[in-house]
Enzyme design. Structure first.
Site, PDB file in Angstrom:
ATOM      1  CG  HIS A   9      -1.752   1.227   1.308  1.00  0.00           C
ATOM      2  ND1 HIS A   9      -2.673   1.585   0.355  1.00  0.00           N
ATOM      3  CD2 HIS A   9      -1.747   2.224   2.228  1.00  0.00           C
ATOM      4  CE1 HIS A   9      -3.214   2.741   0.692  1.00  0.00           C
ATOM      5  NE2 HIS A   9      -2.676   3.144   1.809  1.00  0.00           N
ATOM      6  N   GLY A  40     -14.993  -1.508  -2.155  1.00  0.00           N
ATOM      7  CA  GLY A  40     -15.370  -1.074  -3.506  1.00  0.00           C
ATOM      8  C   GLY A  40     -15.738   0.404  -3.548  1.00  0.00           C
ATOM      9  CE  LYS A  79      -9.446   6.903  -1.869  1.00  0.00           C
ATOM     10  NZ  LYS A  79      -9.067   5.478  -1.907  1.00  0.00           N
ATOM     11  CG  ASP A 117      -5.994   7.257  -4.096  1.00  0.00           C
ATOM     12  OD1 ASP A 117      -4.979   6.901  -4.717  1.00  0.00           O
ATOM     13  OD2 ASP A 117      -6.590   6.505  -3.312  1.00  0.00           O
TER      14      ASP A 117
END
Ligand code: R5P
Length: 297
Positions: free
Chosen positions: A130, A227, A193, A170
């Protein structure tokens, strides 16, 4: 061929482990795992004394079970007298807890990193982690492997796209989307985002400086979980007149019927890698993992 190597495939990644073992021409040692009625796990596999061990086990849900089993497998290899132990954790659970976002929160990935080290891993490999910050908590050699070349190859060979634009929901995914777009020789668009840290609610800013009218979209993310990020992005892109949308990600957690919700938002299909096995995991990571292992072992 890599000499003296055993791929120890954990129960969460047996198929991927078998594929990697085949590619690097190594012994495959499947781990037998049993979960007792009280929730405790027990793992069993033959002794790996003197072997160079590559353990493969993703830590997707049930995260704590799969994580503890990964640690148990590593420790057993050490206790057996393995020559060295490389941990390949394609999906690294807790990587999103890489900082304290709200007061009083704990940076869980920093503990997870220390657990892998304490178990005895000499080397740590993961896929599309991530954030780089998550890997910074390891003091052993910890490396990230990108799945973008494999996802882009899948898109090029399987999706019929008209003037595609690769879109990141994002700014955090901008580099990933740019790499993807470069491989497809297409354009890239980065949405803005934001997420409410208390409710988890996602919103997408209307401020976009590039037209996608009539153009097909590849939405790329590292993880699709609820999601929400993909749904809000798709709804926005549809509003501004895009063509077909496909959602591609490294790690398809796809919790609580996320795939159906994403399709209801106008996305044609959701495609992920086999870091987390599911109906969506159409992209095999074994070529990327094998190539990396061959370069370092
Ligand atoms: C967050 O920054 C990640 O890159 C993903 O966008 C996020 O984890 C996806 O989660 P969800 O599907 O729940 O929106």
């Amino acid at each position: 061929m890599l000499a003296n190597i055993s791929v120890v495939a954990g129960p969460a990644s047996y198929d991927l482990g078998a594929r990697v073992a085949k590619r690097i021409n190594a012994d495959l040692i499947p781990v037998e795992a049993k979960v007792f009625s009280d929730g405790e796990s027990k793992i069993t596999f033959p002794k790996v004394t003197g072997r160079s061990c590559v353990i493969i086990q993703s830590t997707y849900p049930p995260v704590n079970k799969n994580l503890l089993e990964a640690l148990m497998i590593i420790r057993k290899c050490v206790d057996d007298g393995a020559e060295n132990v490389s941990a390949v954790v394609p999906y690294l659970g807790y990587a999103r807890q890489d900082r304290a976002f709200l007061e009083g929160e704990f940076v869980t990935i920093s503990l997870v990193a220390r657990l892998f080290e304490a178990a005895g891993a000499d080397l740590f490999l993961t896929v599309d982690v991530h954030s780089k910050l998550a890997l910074s908590y390891f003091t052993i050699n910890a490396k990230n492997i990108s799945s973008i070349p494999l996802l882009a190859e899948y898109a090029a060979n399987n999706l019929k796209l008209s003037q595609p634009v690769v879109v990141s929901p994002d700014a955090g995914g901008a580099g990933r989307a740019k790499d993807f777009a470069d491989l497809l020789h297409s354009d890239v668009l980065v949405l803005k985002k934001s997420r409410d840290r208390n409710t988890g609610e996602v919103s997408i800013s209307e401020q976009v400086d590039r037209s996608v009218t009539g153009r097909d979209i590849i939405l790329v993310d590292d993880i699709i979980s609820s999601g929400g990020s993909i749904i809000k992005s798709a709804q926005f892109l549809k509003r501004i007149g895009c063509g077909k949308i496909y959602a591609l990600c490294a790690h398809g957690l796809l919790a609580d019927g996320a795939t159906n919700k994403i399709k209801q938002a106008g996305v044609e299909d959701v495609i992920s890698t086999n870091s987390i096995p599911s109906e969506s995991s159409k992209v095999d990571l074994s070529p990327g993992i094998a190539q990396h292992l061959i370069s370092i072992l």
